[in-house]
Design a protein around this motif. Structure first.
Motif, PDB file in Angstrom:
ATOM      1  N   LEU A 445       0.834  -1.197   0.000  1.00 50.73           N
ATOM      2  CA  LEU A 445       0.000   0.000   0.000  1.00 50.73           C
ATOM      3  C   LEU A 445       0.873   1.254   0.000  1.00 50.73           C
ATOM      4  N   ALA A 446       0.229   2.387  -0.249  1.00 56.83           N
ATOM      5  CA  ALA A 446       0.965   3.646  -0.365  1.00 56.83           C
ATOM      6  C   ALA A 446       1.701   4.005   0.924  1.00 56.83           C
ATOM      7  N   ASP A 447       1.159   3.614   2.088  1.00 55.60           N
ATOM      8  CA  ASP A 447       1.792   3.972   3.365  1.00 55.60           C
ATOM      9  C   ASP A 447       2.866   2.975   3.795  1.00 55.60           C
ATOM     10  N   GLY A 448       3.186   2.005   2.919  1.00 54.73           N
ATOM     11  CA  GLY A 448       4.210   1.025   3.247  1.00 54.73           C
ATOM     12  C   GLY A 448       3.684  -0.257   3.865  1.00 54.73           C
ATOM     13  N   THR A 449       2.397  -0.314   4.145  1.00 56.25           N
ATOM     14  CA  THR A 449       1.803  -1.530   4.703  1.00 56.25           C
ATOM     15  C   THR A 449       1.773  -2.633   3.641  1.00 56.25           C
ATOM     16  N   THR A 450       2.086  -3.858   4.059  1.00 59.55           N
ATOM     17  CA  THR A 450       1.984  -5.015   3.171  1.00 59.55           C
ATOM     18  C   THR A 450       0.722  -5.791   3.531  1.00 59.55           C
ATOM     19  N   VAL A 451      -0.065  -6.109   2.513  1.00 63.04           N
ATOM     20  CA  VAL A 451      -1.331  -6.808   2.722  1.00 63.04           C
ATOM     21  C   VAL A 451      -1.294  -8.115   1.947  1.00 63.04           C
ATOM     22  N   TRP A 452      -1.613  -9.215   2.637  1.00 61.02           N
ATOM     23  CA  TRP A 452      -1.735 -10.520   1.986  1.00 61.02           C
ATOM     24  C   TRP A 452      -3.202 -10.932   1.964  1.00 61.02           C
ATOM     25  N   HIS A 453      -3.664 -11.426   0.845  1.00 66.24           N
ATOM     26  CA  HIS A 453      -4.973 -12.080   0.750  1.00 66.24           C
ATOM     27  C   HIS A 453      -4.708 -13.554   0.456  1.00 66.24           C
ATOM     28  N   GLY A 454      -5.178 -14.415   1.331  1.00 70.12           N
ATOM     29  CA  GLY A 454      -4.806 -15.799   1.142  1.00 70.12           C
ATOM     30  C   GLY A 454      -5.709 -16.792   1.837  1.00 70.12           C
ATOM     31  N   PHE A 455      -5.204 -18.039   1.915  1.00 71.30           N
ATOM     32  CA  PHE A 455      -5.991 -19.172   2.377  1.00 71.30           C
ATOM     33  C   PHE A 455      -5.066 -20.129   3.114  1.00 71.30           C
ATOM     34  N   ILE A 456      -5.499 -20.599   4.268  1.00 71.07           N
ATOM     35  CA  ILE A 456      -4.766 -21.604   5.038  1.00 71.07           C
ATOM     36  C   ILE A 456      -5.689 -22.797   5.241  1.00 71.07           C
ATOM     37  N   THR A 457      -5.191 -23.976   4.929  1.00 73.47           N
ATOM     38  CA  THR A 457      -6.034 -25.166   5.011  1.00 73.47           C
ATOM     39  C   THR A 457      -5.330 -26.270   5.794  1.00 73.47           C
ATOM     40  N   ASP A 458      -6.110 -27.229   6.255  1.00 77.33           N
ATOM     41  CA  ASP A 458      -5.601 -28.378   7.004  1.00 77.33           C
ATOM     42  C   ASP A 458      -5.088 -29.424   6.012  1.00 77.33           C
ATOM     43  N   VAL A 459      -3.794 -29.758   6.092  1.00 77.23           N
ATOM     44  CA  VAL A 459      -3.214 -30.761   5.182  1.00 77.23           C
ATOM     45  C   VAL A 459      -2.666 -31.943   5.970  1.00 77.23           C
ATOM     46  N   THR A 460      -3.190 -32.132   7.175  1.00 78.19           N
ATOM     47  CA  THR A 460      -2.691 -33.224   8.017  1.00 78.19           C
ATOM     48  C   THR A 460      -2.868 -34.573   7.336  1.00 78.19           C
ATOM     49  N   GLU A 461      -4.041 -34.809   6.779  1.00 73.36           N
ATOM     50  CA  GLU A 461      -4.291 -36.098   6.130  1.00 73.36           C
ATOM     51  C   GLU A 461      -3.417 -36.252   4.896  1.00 73.36           C
ATOM     52  N   ARG A 462      -3.245 -35.186   4.136  1.00 76.35           N
ATOM     53  CA  ARG A 462      -2.383 -35.276   2.944  1.00 76.35           C
ATOM     54  C   ARG A 462      -0.955 -35.586   3.345  1.00 76.35           C
ATOM     55  N   LYS A 463      -0.484 -34.921   4.416  1.00 74.88           N
ATOM     56  CA  LYS A 463       0.884 -35.190   4.856  1.00 74.88           C
ATOM     57  C   LYS A 463       1.042 -36.633   5.335  1.00 74.88           C
ATOM     58  N   ARG A 464      -0.014 -37.177   5.958  1.00 77.46           N
ATOM     59  CA  ARG A 464       0.058 -38.578   6.386  1.00 77.46           C
ATOM     60  C   ARG A 464       0.151 -39.500   5.175  1.00 77.46           C
ATOM     61  N   ILE A 465      -0.662 -39.217   4.177  1.00 75.55           N
ATOM     62  CA  ILE A 465      -0.628 -40.046   2.964  1.00 75.55           C
ATOM     63  C   ILE A 465       0.701 -39.897   2.248  1.00 75.55           C
ATOM     64  N   GLU A 466       1.215 -38.670   2.193  1.00 73.85           N
ATOM     65  CA  GLU A 466       2.503 -38.451   1.558  1.00 73.85           C
ATOM     66  C   GLU A 466       3.594 -39.219   2.296  1.00 73.85           C
TER      67      GLU A 466
END
Length: 634
Positions: A445-466
């Motif tokens: 932003l113009a005042d130096g602020t950094t803004v993230w728009h995003g998504f956090i999800t649960d990947v516990t099961e995927r990590k177990r399968i991996e």
């Protein structure tokens, strides 16, 4: 609009300081007064009219479309009689008007929309030689604020002045006062204007005309109408623009306040009346409401009405109120669409498994989640409010081994404005250890602020399968030791370490003696048990950093990190001893077990990991050939 309802009992003589009307052919003596009738033109006594004032008053008369515009002095010698062309009755009436417009404490103009509708004025003017229906007077003030006269408008037809016209009349009155009242209207010398003043006067008049044009365009283009309410009589007058908002022509609405209440939406009526009453009682500085109102075609529109009481009596009761009404239907519809869109987005983000977020990091370093969907309860076991101040509550949940990576990932993303991506672990009070994956895009932003728009999800099961897939891809299914491919990759990594000056390592090749005979006598199931038994013995003898793998059949390989030849031989002897001391029991019998082992050291000069494996295999061959259950080095 203020309307005179009575005449003063004593009316002193009047003298007319000046009047002009648009130049038209003269009317017949005693005939009807026409709009802009020059026969009705008044002069100051019998003295000649100042040309500049004369022109100004003609401009005023033409602007308002009235028969004449006059300057009537507030004080005049009693002996001065009526002006030329003015009968005594009209003379007396205008004199009363001049005094009356300064009588109110608000110093407002005095306006009589229809003289015939007012008994007091009708009686006074009944015998005038020229019939009048409309009279208006705006007070003129001298340099010290004293009342010195009035600017009057007169016309043979009834008419009204809306709020915009009243404002224009006030502007003209100030110009007339500045020009004519110096300090009194008594002499021609005081009315004289120097040639040097003329350009300034013309500029002022042009500014007034431009102001009027701009005001008219602004009001017309804004969807705004004007209303003027007499609180005492219950009369309310609307501008043409106000009526047009509801689809009515100029003559199609009554001026009774009771009728206006009937147009209010039933659900809004009580609220509107309460707001109006609160302003009448002085509990609010202005009246301002948004409500629905019925149009001519029966549909309802949303409007915003703003108004203010302009005059009150001695007891503070409201007398007159002026305001505006603006059509806000499109704005309300847009607001409703935005609300529906916001609701849809909120519902979507709240229903999607995971956390939809907006994270802000200020130039000073403080970070917080300016938006967090309901999924934050699942992802972090927190509420949006807890994360809205700073991210300390989230940092406290990150697994200690991943906390540095968590912080560094945001710092890198902010510095380079590259997408943020991280897989990390959290330790939650209720769910325990869980895996999370986050993705977001930053912007500055113009005042130096950094803004993230995003998504956090649960990947516990995927990590177990991996992890399971990784284990399947790198582990021998029977013994649960590393398979050949995974073991060779580890040896290659160790060789690279040795080549870069790291500590050396030893490689052992192990082969179970007489394994074919075991399979032939006891069967392949027992043979598999023997393999699993030997693998477990290997695991018990290895240190952290060592690795054992099944190379194929009954052959096993062991990588001993940071070991010399003597240390490798010591490990080999322990393995032989444990294997021999712990035979496998089968149906009341035991399976005697021995193992042959070949050992070699890894060298920086080795072309590949296979070179060390080949040398240890040669040493194993010698051990087998030398009688089995032996250890050989190469």
């Amino acid at each position: 609009m203020t309307v005179s309802s009575s005449m003063p009992e004593a009316v002193p003589p009047i003298s007319v300081a000046g009047c002009a009307a648009a130049r038209e052919p003269a009317a017949e003596p005693g005939g009807p007064l026409r709009s802009h009738d020059h026969a009705f033109s008044l002069a100051a006594g019998h003295a000649p009219m100042d040309p500049l004032i004369d022109g100004l008053l003609r401009l005023v008369a033409a602007h308002f479309g009235v028969a004449a515009a006059c300057i009537v002095p507030g004080e005049a010698p009693a002996e001065r009689g009526p002006a030329a062309g003015v009968d005594e009755t009209l003379h007396e009436a205008l004199r009363a008007l001049a005094h009356g417009c300064d009588a109110g404490r608000e110093r407002e103009p005095l306006i009589v929309p229809d003289i015939f509708a007012d008994p007091a004025w009708r009686n006074v003017l009944a015998h005038a030689s020229k019939p009048l229906r409309f009279v208006a007077a705006w007070p003129l003030y001298g340099a010290q604020g004293e009342h010195v006269g009035s600017l009057c408008l007169i016309d043979p037809e009834p008419r009204e002045l809306d709020a915009a016209s009243r404002a224009n009349l006030g502007d003209f009155a100030r110009v007339v006062a500045a020009l004519a009242v110096r300090p009194t209207l008594a002499t021609n010398r005081d009315l004289a204007v120097s040639a040097a003043d003329e350009p300034a006067l013309h500029a002022g008049l042009e500014a007034l005309r431009e102001h009027e044009r701009l005001l008219a365009h602004a009001i017309a283009g804004s969807g705004t109408g004007i209303w003027d309410r007499d609180v005492v009589t219950g009369e309310i007058r609307y501008s043409v623009g106000w009526k047009a908002i509801l689809g009515y022509a100029e003559h199609e609405l009554t001026s009774r306040i009771e009728d206006s209440y009937l147009r209010l939406h039933p659900d809004d009526r009580e609220y509107v009346l309460a707001a109006m009453q609160a302003h009448f009682e002085g509990r609010t500085p202005v009246y301002e409401v948004e409500h629905r109102i019925r149009c001519k075609d029966g549909r309802y529109k949303w409007i915003c009405s703003r108004g203010k009481v302009m005059s009150r009596d001695a007891q503070g009761r409201a007398l007159r109120m002026i305001g505006t009404t603006t059509d806000i239907t499109s704005m309300r519809e847009m607001a409703e669409r935005l609300r529906e869109s916001a609701t849809l987005v909120t519902n979507l983000t709240n229903e999607v498994p995971g956390l939809v977020f907006q994270r802000r990091q200020l130039p000073g370093g403080r970070a917080f989640f300016s938006y967090a969907s309901a999924g934050i309860a699942e992802i972090y076991e927190l509420t949006p409010e807890q994360a809205a101040h700073d991210t300390a509550c989230i940092d406290a949940l990150i697994h200690p081994d991943d906390l540095d990576a968590w912080r560094a990932s945001f710092e890198h993303s902010a510095a380079s404005l590259t997408p943020w991506h991280l897989e990390f672990r959290v330790q939650l009070p209720q769910q325990g250890l869980r895996w999370r994956q986050g993705d977001a895009r930053p912007q500055r932003l113009a005042d130096g602020t950094t803004v993230w728009h995003g998504f956090i999800t649960d990947v516990t099961e995927r990590k177990r399968i991996e992890a399971e897939l990784q284990e399947f891809a790198s582990t021998d299914g029977l013994t649960r030791l590393a398979n050949r491919r995974h073991f060779m990759a580890r040896v290659e990594s160790q060789l690279a370490h040795v080549r870069h000056g790291g500590t050396g390592a030893a490689v052992m090749m192990c082969d179970l003696d007489h394994f074919k005979s075991i399979n032939d006598r006891w069967g392949h199931a027992i043979g598999d048990d023997v393999l699993r038994h030997f693998a477990e013995i290997l695991r018990t003898q290895l240190r952290a950093g060592d690795m054992a793998g099944r190379i194929g059949g009954e052959e096993f390989a062991v990588l001993l990190a940071a070991a010399d030849l003597e240390g490798a031989q010591s490990v080999a002897r322990r393995v032989q001893e444990r294997f021999a001391e712990q035979p496998l029991g089968v149906e009341g019998d035991v399976v005697a077990l021995t193992v042959s082992i070949g050992i070699t050291l890894m060298h920086a000069a080795d072309m590949s990991a296979q070179a060390a494996l080949t040398r240890s295999d040669f040493a194993l061959y010698r051990a087998k050939k030398g009688g089995r259950n032996r250890i050989e080095c190469a």
